[in-house]
Design an enzyme around this catalytic site. Sequence first.
Site, short mmCIF file in Angstrom:
data_model
loop_
_atom_site.label_atom_id
_atom_site.label_comp_id
_atom_site.label_asym_id
_atom_site.label_seq_id
_atom_site.Cartn_x
_atom_site.Cartn_y
_atom_site.Cartn_z
N GLU A 47 -60.25 40.23 1.37
CA GLU A 47 -59.04 40.71 2.05
C GLU A 47 -58.53 39.64 3.00
OE1 GLU A 47 -59.55 44.27 4.49
OE2 GLU A 47 -57.80 43.70 5.68
N ARG A 51 -52.06 37.89 9.24
CA ARG A 51 -52.01 37.69 10.69
C ARG A 51 -51.85 36.25 11.07
NH1 ARG A 51 -57.18 41.02 12.61
NH2 ARG A 51 -56.98 42.60 11.02
N LYS A 134 -59.51 53.56 4.08
CA LYS A 134 -60.24 52.70 5.02
C LYS A 134 -60.46 53.51 6.30
CE LYS A 134 -58.97 48.76 7.97
NZ LYS A 134 -58.39 47.41 8.00
C1 3PG Z 1 -59.91 43.60 11.54
O1 3PG Z 1 -59.07 44.36 11.96
O2 3PG Z 1 -59.90 42.40 11.75
C2 3PG Z 1 -60.93 44.18 10.65
O3 3PG Z 1 -61.07 45.52 10.88
C3 3PG Z 1 -62.23 43.47 10.77
O4 3PG Z 1 -62.85 43.80 11.93
P1 3PG Z 1 -64.16 43.00 12.38
O5 3PG Z 1 -63.70 41.65 12.83
O6 3PG Z 1 -64.72 43.83 13.48
O7 3PG Z 1 -65.07 42.93 11.17
#
Ligand code: 3PG
Length: 213
Positions: A47, A51, A134
């Site tokens: 994934e 961002r 999710k």
């Molecule tokens: C995010 O929003 O970046 C994901 O949910 C991943 O979260 P994490 O960095 O806590 O694994």
Amino acid sequence: MNPSQASAQAEQICRLAPVIPVLVVHDPAHAAPLARALVAGGLPALEVTLRTPAALEVIAEMATVEGGTVGAGTLLTPADVSAAVKAGARFGVSPGSTAKLLDAAEEAELPMLPGAATSTEAMALLERGYTVQKFFPAEANGGAPALKAIGAPLPQIRFCPTGGVSLKNAPDYLGLSNTLCVGGSWVAPQDKVEAGDWDGITELAREAAALAR
Ligand code: 3PG
């Protein structure tokens, strides 16, 4: 694509491995070696979060890596959906859901893993036909005990908990009957990506891929 078809495809993707790496990639040059390192370690579903300015280019690069199934995360708007599909994303992930976002994903034939944090949100998605969701943000929402509790009245929904999941707490989720896989960024830490430590990332992926479900 209707929501039940989307969820069937999302389930197949979630069943590829116990962990979906959540990737925040700044440099497109890191995309292919990072994807190859994760796939080599046994994590084929990736994934890429929308961002960073480079995210769409990163998706396009990763989509060329053999054995990988690349999706786009942090989809917030219909424009994000079309950009992700154009870049080659094969699935989409969102922190929550809106009708506009789901309409766009269904129209674009993009299998979605939409986010829910509460029973009401999970029920609204279920009502629309999304049986694979999710659970976000997993740890901040009460972690595995909360997800287990949601599963008691809603056993027909399967989840990919994400947010605060680590190698240490992943087994708590993966042992639940309503968890297909977990999402997490720990398998691709920024320092290792920046340093080009692809072997180190393959090692982290191997550990994650060996988690029992
Ligand atoms: C995010 O929003 O970046 C994901 O949910 C991943 O979260 P994490 O960095 O806590 O694994």
